[in-house]
Motif scaffolding. Structure first.
Motif, PDB file in Angstrom:
ATOM      1  N   VAL A 114     -33.134 -61.507   9.543  1.00  0.00           N
ATOM      2  CA  VAL A 114     -33.184 -62.031   8.165  1.00  0.00           C
ATOM      3  C   VAL A 114     -32.376 -61.138   7.235  1.00  0.00           C
ATOM      4  N   LEU A 115     -32.478 -59.825   7.421  1.00  0.00           N
ATOM      5  CA  LEU A 115     -31.702 -58.898   6.597  1.00  0.00           C
ATOM      6  C   LEU A 115     -30.204 -59.097   6.818  1.00  0.00           C
ATOM      7  N   ALA A 116     -29.806 -59.297   8.053  1.00  0.00           N
ATOM      8  CA  ALA A 116     -28.388 -59.558   8.351  1.00  0.00           C
ATOM      9  C   ALA A 116     -27.935 -60.843   7.662  1.00  0.00           C
ATOM     10  N   ARG A 117     -28.765 -61.880   7.720  1.00  0.00           N
ATOM     11  CA  ARG A 117     -28.437 -63.148   7.059  1.00  0.00           C
ATOM     12  C   ARG A 117     -28.340 -62.961   5.550  1.00  0.00           C
ATOM     13  N   LEU A 118     -29.255 -62.158   4.984  1.00  0.00           N
ATOM     14  CA  LEU A 118     -29.225 -61.873   3.546  1.00  0.00           C
ATOM     15  C   LEU A 118     -27.909 -61.199   3.166  1.00  0.00           C
ATOM     16  N   HIS A 119     -27.497 -60.200   3.934  1.00  0.00           N
ATOM     17  CA  HIS A 119     -26.230 -59.521   3.651  1.00  0.00           C
ATOM     18  C   HIS A 119     -25.064 -60.502   3.715  1.00  0.00           C
ATOM     19  N   GLU A 120     -25.097 -61.380   4.694  1.00  0.00           N
ATOM     20  CA  GLU A 120     -24.034 -62.385   4.822  1.00  0.00           C
ATOM     21  C   GLU A 120     -24.006 -63.301   3.604  1.00  0.00           C
ATOM     22  N   GLU A 121     -25.168 -63.728   3.154  1.00  0.00           N
ATOM     23  CA  GLU A 121     -25.255 -64.636   2.001  1.00  0.00           C
ATOM     24  C   GLU A 121     -24.787 -63.959   0.710  1.00  0.00           C
ATOM     25  N   LEU A 122     -24.959 -62.644   0.622  1.00  0.00           N
ATOM     26  CA  LEU A 122     -24.605 -61.937  -0.607  1.00  0.00           C
ATOM     27  C   LEU A 122     -23.171 -61.402  -0.614  1.00  0.00           C
ATOM     28  N   HIS A 123     -22.467 -61.528   0.501  1.00  0.00           N
ATOM     29  CA  HIS A 123     -21.138 -60.916   0.567  1.00  0.00           C
ATOM     30  C   HIS A 123     -20.171 -61.461  -0.470  1.00  0.00           C
ATOM     31  N   ASP A 124     -20.343 -62.708  -0.878  1.00  0.00           N
ATOM     32  CA  ASP A 124     -19.412 -63.279  -1.852  1.00  0.00           C
ATOM     33  C   ASP A 124     -19.921 -63.202  -3.294  1.00  0.00           C
ATOM     34  N   LEU A 125     -21.042 -62.522  -3.507  1.00  0.00           N
ATOM     35  CA  LEU A 125     -21.549 -62.347  -4.871  1.00  0.00           C
ATOM     36  C   LEU A 125     -20.772 -61.219  -5.522  1.00  0.00           C
ATOM     37  N   GLU A 126     -20.054 -61.547  -6.547  1.00  0.00           N
ATOM     38  CA  GLU A 126     -19.227 -60.556  -7.230  1.00  0.00           C
ATOM     39  C   GLU A 126     -20.038 -59.870  -8.312  1.00  0.00           C
ATOM     40  N   ARG A 127     -19.886 -58.594  -8.390  1.00  0.00           N
ATOM     41  CA  ARG A 127     -20.493 -57.847  -9.484  1.00  0.00           C
ATOM     42  C   ARG A 127     -19.504 -57.879 -10.632  1.00  0.00           C
ATOM     43  N   THR A 128     -19.995 -58.162 -11.822  1.00  0.00           N
ATOM     44  CA  THR A 128     -19.095 -58.223 -12.970  1.00  0.00           C
ATOM     45  C   THR A 128     -18.869 -56.832 -13.526  1.00  0.00           C
ATOM     46  N   GLY A 129     -17.617 -56.511 -13.737  1.00  0.00           N
ATOM     47  CA  GLY A 129     -17.273 -55.245 -14.367  1.00  0.00           C
ATOM     48  C   GLY A 129     -17.412 -54.054 -13.437  1.00  0.00           C
ATOM     49  N   PRO A 130     -16.761 -52.955 -13.815  1.00  0.00           N
ATOM     50  CA  PRO A 130     -16.868 -51.736 -13.010  1.00  0.00           C
ATOM     51  C   PRO A 130     -18.229 -51.077 -13.216  1.00  0.00           C
ATOM     52  N   LEU A 131     -18.519 -50.113 -12.368  1.00  0.00           N
ATOM     53  CA  LEU A 131     -19.757 -49.362 -12.546  1.00  0.00           C
ATOM     54  C   LEU A 131     -19.686 -48.555 -13.830  1.00  0.00           C
ATOM     55  N   SER A 132     -20.804 -48.472 -14.513  1.00  0.00           N
ATOM     56  CA  SER A 132     -20.855 -47.678 -15.742  1.00  0.00           C
ATOM     57  C   SER A 132     -20.878 -46.197 -15.373  1.00  0.00           C
ATOM     58  N   GLU A 133     -20.653 -45.344 -16.368  1.00  0.00           N
ATOM     59  CA  GLU A 133     -20.707 -43.902 -16.117  1.00  0.00           C
ATOM     60  C   GLU A 133     -22.092 -43.490 -15.657  1.00  0.00           C
ATOM     61  N   ASP A 134     -23.128 -44.117 -16.201  1.00  0.00           N
ATOM     62  CA  ASP A 134     -24.499 -43.810 -15.787  1.00  0.00           C
ATOM     63  C   ASP A 134     -24.717 -44.192 -14.330  1.00  0.00           C
ATOM     64  N   GLU A 135     -24.191 -45.361 -13.917  1.00  0.00           N
ATOM     65  CA  GLU A 135     -24.338 -45.791 -12.528  1.00  0.00           C
ATOM     66  C   GLU A 135     -23.590 -44.845 -11.583  1.00  0.00           C
ATOM     67  N   LEU A 136     -22.377 -44.457 -11.983  1.00  0.00           N
ATOM     68  CA  LEU A 136     -21.624 -43.528 -11.155  1.00  0.00           C
ATOM     69  C   LEU A 136     -22.334 -42.185 -11.050  1.00  0.00           C
ATOM     70  N   ALA A 137     -22.889 -41.719 -12.168  1.00  0.00           N
ATOM     71  CA  ALA A 137     -23.624 -40.455 -12.160  1.00  0.00           C
ATOM     72  C   ALA A 137     -24.859 -40.549 -11.277  1.00  0.00           C
TER      73      ALA A 137
END
Length: 178
Positions: A114-137
């Motif tokens: 199920v986890l493998a299937r979940l990863h497959e289903e999410l592979h085309d979900l695009e994250r909007t925008g770059p990571l913020s400085e807080d996320e990178l930190a």
């Protein structure tokens, strides 16, 4: 119990609220309550962790909507989020079920599939925008923790198998030092 103003802000005709577990009232973490509406629908009212942001919930909603569109039974958003008492609140679909206790090898294999299937289903979900400085930190110390855990896993596997993968251990230790 959550204040009636919360559900009023969410625009729901609530007939009953019940905690999902003890201790959520005072928790700084997530709090969850079973919520029934006048039309008999069963949902979950969630009060989010004190550190959650509206941007977090926008992304969470995108992920859940993406999975719902692909036929997954996930707690899709029903109402909200709204701010109340300096916390974000939302209502999601109730998803019945409970965790396995003492999983069998077959159940672990099923969870992996199920986890493998979940990863497959999410592979085309695009994250909007770059990571913020807080996320990178936040990622940097997590990468270090992950590398330490990789060394520990290699040591544990070596002890179990009677053979240590020194190349992997050296590789991970080198990444920790850099």
């Amino acid at each position: 119990m959550p204040h009636p103003q919360v559900t009023a802000k969410l625009g729901l005709d609530v007939t009953r609220l019940e905690p999902t577990r003890a201790g959520d009232e005072e928790s700084l973490g997530n709090g969850n309550w079973h919520l029934w509406t006048g039309d008999g629908e069963h949902h979950i009212l969630r009060r989010y962790h004190v550190l959650r942001t509206e941007e977090d919930l926008v992304f969470e909603t995108r992920v859940l909507d993406h999975l719902t569109d692909r036929g997954w039974c996930v707690p899709a958003r029903v109402a909200g989020p709204v701010w109340y008492d300096d916390r974000l609140w939302a209502v999601t679909r109730f998803v019945p079920g409970k965790p396995h206790r003492g999983e069998t090898p077959e159940q672990r294999a099923e969870r992996g599939a199920v986890l493998a299937r979940l990863h497959e289903e999410l592979h085309d979900l695009e994250r909007t925008g770059p990571l913020s400085e807080d996320e990178l930190a936040a990622i940097e110390p997590l990468q270090l923790v992950f590398r330490v855990l990789m060394v520990m896993a290699a040591l544990w596997n070596g002890q179990r198998n009677g053979r240590f993968d020194m190349a992997e251990i050296d590789h991970q230790l080198g990444r920790i030092r850099s």
